[in-house]
Design a protein around this motif. Structure first.
Motif, mmCIF file in Angstrom:
data_model
loop_
_atom_site.group_PDB
_atom_site.id
_atom_site.type_symbol
_atom_site.label_atom_id
_atom_site.label_comp_id
_atom_site.label_asym_id
_atom_site.label_seq_id
_atom_site.Cartn_x
_atom_site.Cartn_y
_atom_site.Cartn_z
ATOM 1 N N TRP A 379 0.901 -1.301 -0.196
ATOM 2 C CA TRP A 379 -0.088 -0.050 0.012
ATOM 3 C C TRP A 379 1.116 1.140 0.000
ATOM 4 C CZ3 TRP A 379 -1.978 3.339 4.385
ATOM 5 C CH2 TRP A 379 -2.504 4.317 3.936
ATOM 6 N N LEU A 380 0.829 2.188 -0.882
ATOM 7 C CA LEU A 380 1.496 3.303 -1.254
ATOM 8 C C LEU A 380 0.730 4.331 -0.593
ATOM 9 C CD1 LEU A 380 3.010 2.950 -4.660
ATOM 10 C CD2 LEU A 380 4.171 2.132 -2.565
ATOM 11 N N ASP A 381 1.086 5.123 0.383
ATOM 12 C CA ASP A 381 0.336 5.917 1.199
ATOM 13 C C ASP A 381 0.521 7.313 0.338
ATOM 14 O OD1 ASP A 381 -1.300 7.591 2.854
ATOM 15 O OD2 ASP A 381 0.019 7.053 4.492
ATOM 16 N N SER A 382 -0.534 7.920 -0.155
ATOM 17 C CA SER A 382 -0.583 9.183 -0.990
ATOM 18 C C SER A 382 -1.234 10.163 0.158
ATOM 19 C CB SER A 382 -0.981 9.133 -2.181
ATOM 20 O OG SER A 382 -2.524 8.863 -2.248
ATOM 21 N N GLY A 463 -2.040 5.267 -20.368
ATOM 22 C CA GLY A 463 -2.404 6.109 -19.065
ATOM 23 C C GLY A 463 -1.457 5.791 -18.024
ATOM 24 N N ILE A 464 -1.322 6.683 -17.277
ATOM 25 C CA ILE A 464 -0.598 6.576 -16.046
ATOM 26 C C ILE A 464 -1.230 7.213 -14.868
ATOM 27 C CG2 ILE A 464 1.493 6.951 -14.631
ATOM 28 C CD1 ILE A 464 2.828 7.753 -17.538
ATOM 29 N N ASP A 465 -1.518 6.260 -14.104
ATOM 30 C CA ASP A 465 -2.446 6.682 -12.883
ATOM 31 C C ASP A 465 -1.423 6.858 -11.550
ATOM 32 O OD1 ASP A 465 -4.738 6.871 -13.984
ATOM 33 O OD2 ASP A 465 -5.729 5.205 -12.870
ATOM 34 N N PHE A 466 -1.301 7.713 -10.727
ATOM 35 C CA PHE A 466 -0.388 7.838 -9.638
ATOM 36 C C PHE A 466 -0.669 8.720 -8.620
ATOM 37 C CE2 PHE A 466 0.285 11.081 -12.692
ATOM 38 C CZ PHE A 466 0.567 12.267 -11.944
ATOM 39 N N GLY A 467 0.071 8.647 -7.580
ATOM 40 C CA GLY A 467 -0.143 9.657 -6.385
ATOM 41 C C GLY A 467 1.152 10.317 -6.352
ATOM 42 N N LEU A 468 1.412 11.192 -5.252
ATOM 43 C CA LEU A 468 2.666 11.769 -4.861
ATOM 44 C C LEU A 468 3.122 11.593 -3.384
ATOM 45 C CD1 LEU A 468 2.059 15.164 -6.795
ATOM 46 C CD2 LEU A 468 3.420 13.051 -7.630
ATOM 47 N N ASP A 469 4.235 11.145 -3.410
ATOM 48 C CA ASP A 469 4.721 11.090 -2.067
ATOM 49 C C ASP A 469 5.063 12.211 -1.283
ATOM 50 O OD1 ASP A 469 7.248 11.334 -2.628
ATOM 51 O OD2 ASP A 469 7.809 9.156 -2.137
ATOM 52 N N LYS A 470 5.529 12.437 -0.056
ATOM 53 C CA LYS A 470 5.967 13.859 0.616
ATOM 54 C C LYS A 470 7.223 14.344 0.022
ATOM 55 C CE LYS A 470 3.353 13.117 4.827
ATOM 56 N NZ LYS A 470 2.580 11.954 4.116
ATOM 57 N N SER A 471 8.096 13.363 -0.654
ATOM 58 C CA SER A 471 9.260 13.841 -1.221
ATOM 59 C C SER A 471 8.944 14.367 -2.620
ATOM 60 C CB SER A 471 10.209 12.683 -1.144
ATOM 61 O OG SER A 471 9.920 11.669 -2.067
ATOM 62 N N GLY A 472 8.096 14.153 -3.405
ATOM 63 C CA GLY A 472 7.646 14.780 -4.475
ATOM 64 C C GLY A 472 7.769 13.286 -5.769
ATOM 65 N N ARG A 473 7.970 12.192 -5.231
ATOM 66 C CA ARG A 473 8.077 10.944 -6.227
ATOM 67 C C ARG A 473 6.631 10.420 -6.491
ATOM 68 N NH1 ARG A 473 11.192 6.225 -3.031
ATOM 69 N NH2 ARG A 473 9.649 6.817 -1.671
ATOM 70 N N VAL A 474 6.754 10.080 -7.631
ATOM 71 C CA VAL A 474 5.720 9.371 -8.118
ATOM 72 C C VAL A 474 5.132 8.170 -7.645
ATOM 73 C CG1 VAL A 474 4.721 8.194 -10.566
ATOM 74 C CG2 VAL A 474 5.671 10.494 -10.708
ATOM 75 N N LEU A 475 4.127 7.765 -6.767
ATOM 76 C CA LEU A 475 3.569 6.656 -6.410
ATOM 77 C C LEU A 475 2.777 6.150 -7.542
ATOM 78 C CD1 LEU A 475 2.463 7.826 -2.865
ATOM 79 C CD2 LEU A 475 4.831 6.882 -3.743
ATOM 80 N N LEU A 476 3.428 5.109 -8.218
ATOM 81 C CA LEU A 476 2.856 4.341 -9.307
ATOM 82 C C LEU A 476 1.779 3.196 -8.845
ATOM 83 C CD1 LEU A 476 2.668 4.278 -12.557
ATOM 84 C CD2 LEU A 476 4.238 2.254 -12.346
ATOM 85 N N TYR A 477 0.439 3.721 -9.444
ATOM 86 C CA TYR A 477 -0.710 2.675 -9.213
ATOM 87 C C TYR A 477 -0.868 1.932 -10.367
ATOM 88 C CZ TYR A 477 -1.934 6.283 -5.470
ATOM 89 O OH TYR A 477 -1.720 6.974 -4.417
ATOM 90 N N GLU A 478 -0.767 2.524 -11.656
ATOM 91 C CA GLU A 478 -1.229 1.670 -12.692
ATOM 92 C C GLU A 478 -0.723 2.303 -14.083
ATOM 93 O OE1 GLU A 478 -5.166 -0.674 -14.379
ATOM 94 O OE2 GLU A 478 -5.413 0.934 -12.868
#
Length: 534
Positions: A379-382, A463-478
């Protein structure tokens, strides 16, 4: 008078009749029909408008104009068509064909609830038409009403046991219910007898031909907004049902578009499509070999190496491992702790997808999920400081990135359709800022990571679905080729989204034009993408 395509004598006769009786609306309508089937839509529209102006009391002439406008991709034409349908139905409420065509327009423009109402009205006035039942069932399936959809699909088959649309819909429905035996039966009925379908072409010039390679499963890109059937003659091939009886001659196609996008669900279809692409002389959009490498597990491994990108650790868990108690050992060995996510592959939109908080919950939830094996994911916490979760979608089209949407939710499982974007002005303002300057919204590190993801996937469209972590990285979902570009509905509060949608759609059409230019020559491409009658 019988009208035939390319009948210049009939056209001359109609124009002469109009000269002799310029007040006769019927002649304009007959000429409009001839022009439309000859591919001259703009001239046909002018004739239809003239017919309506001459006989404003004819509801049928107004409906003909609405049907014509409904075939356009222009927002103003669609809005006018909708207004005409509603006005005519206020006068002729029993006109079931008008209800059906209004339902189709509403469904395609995002008004799914209103589309369901329109199709229901059509059936009330004409319950013996099987296609009306299939249309209503398709909307119900889209709206997550499987039991009602199933009833209407079977009502359609009671009226026409061979109706392909009903069998195809039931194949999707039973697949989602994890009843593969019934899904296979209806898939065979829906696609087996005619896996290759070519649209009619009535234009004066030799058409540019587009071959769509699709799967009989659910893992296809919704492609119809990307390829204008008024410009292309389109052949659609359901690749799993191609065999010696239904061979596919690849010669003569100007362009091939592989719309199979789900590598986890459609690997067999992708292998067939890959063999076809290898034999084709025409350019291929989204090479199947590249799509085959976009399954969730493979993406998590190869994209994890990219700077600025964080992918979830993943592993598969078999039913045997769950029963034997070895599942937890395998999870720990792959670096997965609580909470983690678990899902059945081949499903999207949050179907068969859950977060696991404890070993007991794993056993309980796993039993409710279909499939011989399940995919466990870190689980990538965004979550942000405001306690909200954000999911972004960017399209990669012909090597460039296009922001498509951003959803904000108080829940960790963020989907646009289930978020509060419709009712929360602040959320929409945040999305507007993302769409207007997505590079600034996501930051330099994430932008660079997204560019590297697009380059690594080697897809013409995805398509790219993603979130962002607190350091600004891409949290890749799909990241895959199943993601659609869907225009927003016509409510004013969605106006801020339209420019980004139109830009992405234009990018796809420009890509098609470039590929065809290489294959078919400059002049033919110009004829395809401009309207000489405008």
């Amino acid at each position: 008078m019988t009208i035939r395509p390319f009948d210049t004598g009939t056209e001359a006769s109609l124009r002469r009749a109009i000269e002799l009786a310029p007040e006769d609306a019927a002649n304009y309508e007959q000429l409009a029909l001839l022009l439309e089937i000859s591919g001259r839509r703009n001239e046909a529209e002018r004739c239809r408008r003239q017919a309506v102006s001459l006989d404003a009391g004819s509801q049928q002439l107004r409906l003909n104009l609405a049907d014509h406008l409904a075939g356009s991709h222009k927002e103003e034409d669609l809005a006018e068509a909708k207004a005409i349908y509603l006005d005519v139905l206020n006068i002729l409420p029993s006109h079931y064909a008008a209800w059906n065509n209004l339902g189709k327009l509403l469904f395609e423009t995002g008004y799914t609830s209103a589309a369901q109402t329109a199709y229901s009205a059509a059936i009330a006035y004409c319950p013996e038409d099987p296609k009306l039942h299939a249309n209503l069932a398709q909307v119900m399936l889209y709206r997550e009403e499987p039991d009602a959809a199933e009833r209407h699909f079977f009502d359609a088959l009671a009226l026409d046991p061979a109706l392909p649309e009903a069998h195809q819909g039931l194949a999707c429905l039973f697949y989602r219910k994890n009843d593969e035996k019934k899904a296979r039966y209806h898939r065979d009925k829906g696609y087996g007898s005619k896996p290759v379908v070519t649209s009619a072409w009535h234009g004066h010039h030799k058409p540019l031909t587009l071959l769509i390679l699709c799967s009989a499963m659910e893992g296809n890109l919704p492609w119809r907004l990307l390829a204008d059937q008024n410009q292309f003659q389109i052949t659609v091939a359901s690749v799993e049902y191609l065999d010696r009886t239904h061979e596919l001659d690849l010669a003569g196609y100007n362009l091939i578009f592989n719309v199979i996008g789900d590598a986890d669900l459609c690997m067999a279809g992708l292998e067939t499509a890959n063999n076809l692409a290898a034999r084709a002389s025409a350019p291929v959009i989204n090479m199947p070999a590249a799509v085959m490498r976009t399954g969730r597990l493979e993406n998590s491994l190869r994209l994890s190496r990219l700077p600025g990108v964080k992918t979830p650790r993943m592993t598969t868990i078999s039913r045997t491992e769950l029963r034997s108690g070895l599942a937890m050992q395998k999870l720990t060995g792959n670096g997965l702790g609580f909470p983690f996510l678990i899902r059945t592959t081949g499903f999207h939109g949050g179907h068969h997808f859950a977060r696991i908080e404890s070993p007991d919950e794993l056993q309980e939830i796993a039993q409710s999920l279909p499939g011989d094996s399940l995919l466990a994911m870190e689980w990538l916490d965004s979550g942000n400081e405001d306690g909200l979760f954000r999911k972004y979608r960017v399209m990669a089209i012909d090597g460039a990135l296009y922001p498509l949407h951003m959803a904000v939710s108080a829940q960790w499982k963020v989907h646009y359709f289930s978020s509060d974007m419709e009712v929360n002005v602040s959320y929409r303002e945040q999305e507007q800022a993302f769409l207007e300057d997505f590079a600034a919204a996501v930051g330099e590190k994430a932008l660079s990571g997204l560019e590297r993801i697009a380059q690594t996937l080697e897809l013409d469209y995805c398509g790219i679905d993603f979130g962002l972590d607190k350091s600004g990285r891409v949290l890749l979902y799909e990241a895959n080729a199943t993601m659609a570009i869907v225009p927003p509905s016509h409510e004013q509060h969605w106006d801020y989204k339209r420019a980004s949608i139109e830009k992405a759609l234009a990018a796809v059409k420009n890509m098609l034009a470039k590929r065809i230019t290489r294959q078919a020559g400059h002049m033919q491409t110009e004829r395809l993408f401009t309207d000489p009658f405008d």
